[in-house]
Design an enzyme around this catalytic site. Sequence first.
Site, mmCIF file in Angstrom:
data_model
loop_
_atom_site.group_PDB
_atom_site.id
_atom_site.type_symbol
_atom_site.label_atom_id
_atom_site.label_comp_id
_atom_site.label_asym_id
_atom_site.label_seq_id
_atom_site.Cartn_x
_atom_site.Cartn_y
_atom_site.Cartn_z
ATOM 1 N N MET A 148 43.644 36.899 41.133
ATOM 2 C CA MET A 148 42.794 35.702 41.183
ATOM 3 C C MET A 148 43.118 34.874 39.948
ATOM 4 S SD MET A 148 39.379 37.674 42.444
ATOM 5 C CE MET A 148 40.067 39.250 41.970
ATOM 6 N N MET B 215 38.466 37.273 51.927
ATOM 7 C CA MET B 215 37.348 37.443 50.999
ATOM 8 C C MET B 215 36.040 37.299 51.775
ATOM 9 S SD MET B 215 38.546 38.103 48.003
ATOM 10 C CE MET B 215 36.910 38.227 47.270
ATOM 11 N N HIS C 225 45.104 42.466 43.206
ATOM 12 C CA HIS C 225 44.574 41.223 43.773
ATOM 13 C C HIS C 225 44.545 40.183 42.653
ATOM 14 C CE1 HIS C 225 40.647 39.207 45.515
ATOM 15 N NE2 HIS C 225 41.669 38.370 45.473
ATOM 16 N N ASP D 122 37.375 42.238 51.464
ATOM 17 C CA ASP D 122 37.004 42.435 50.058
ATOM 18 C C ASP D 122 35.710 41.693 49.738
ATOM 19 O OD1 ASP D 122 36.928 42.741 47.320
ATOM 20 O OD2 ASP D 122 38.864 41.776 46.923
ATOM 21 N N SER E 287 37.477 49.429 44.288
ATOM 22 C CA SER E 287 37.776 48.371 43.328
ATOM 23 C C SER E 287 37.239 48.769 41.966
ATOM 24 C CB SER E 287 37.129 47.053 43.767
ATOM 25 O OG SER E 287 37.113 46.168 42.656
ATOM 26 N N HIS F 76 42.233 49.483 44.137
ATOM 27 C CA HIS F 76 42.246 48.018 44.117
ATOM 28 C C HIS F 76 41.961 47.526 42.699
ATOM 29 C CE1 HIS F 76 41.637 44.081 46.159
ATOM 30 N NE2 HIS F 76 40.663 43.882 45.277
ATOM 31 N N ASP G 225 41.410 44.127 40.391
ATOM 32 C CA ASP G 225 41.085 42.697 40.452
ATOM 33 C C ASP G 225 41.470 42.009 39.156
ATOM 34 O OD1 ASP G 225 39.763 42.307 43.021
ATOM 35 O OD2 ASP G 225 38.303 43.747 42.252
#
Length: 218
Positions: A68, A137, A66, A175, A8, A33, A35
Amino acid sequence: MNKFICPSILAADFKHLEKDILETVNGGADIIHCDIMDGQFVPNISFGPEIVSMVNQITNLPLDVHLMINNPENFIDKFVKAGADYISVHFENNFHLNRVINQIKDSGIKAGVVINPATNVNSLEEIISHVDFVLIMSVNPGFGGQKFISNTYQKIIKLKNLINEFNPGCLIEIDGGVGKENIKSLSDACVNMFVCGASIFKSGNISKTTSELKKLIS
Ligand code: DX5
Ligand code: ZN
């Protein structure tokens, strides 16, 4: 083998993003990854499609985005254009989850649903047969470097049962707080995709740590 190390980049040194990413590639990273945080759904802001596009120019590895963010449907196209190969959206803030999952799949890439630590795995029963992967998560989303929440193991067992019943090809991604101390037991618990932020980028030797983590899941 269906086991993937996913560094990440949230924990990378953005002054040296290219160098840090290439070190994970040297160490055998499988998927990068990314975020994406909007300061609304989670209490932090990270980066957007422009940075994802740069990551796509740095490496040929697949990119796992990912989201969010609220209203993810407004941004799917931008992240697909930026080079995303996997996009996941959260269960918690999606009234039209089925629609946004189809939107991702119609773009020709893999679609995943994410659940927060307090969300029950059984909530996924109606969506599980439509997704390519589920991200559990193991910390509250928003920040890197947090401690792994231990009841995640029970959630993985429940999820595996749901997957066996409704969608045997569905992958499990984990994650938050994943590192050398727990990656082997998570792999034994049938996790496929391992997101590692601080454990790789703050380790002092990015390439060596990536390859050590990879050995632990092989
Ligand atoms: C947290 C992010 C994670 C984070 C993981 O909201 O979704 O991907 O970067 O970082 P570590 O591995 O440091 O817990
Ligand atoms: Zn993440």
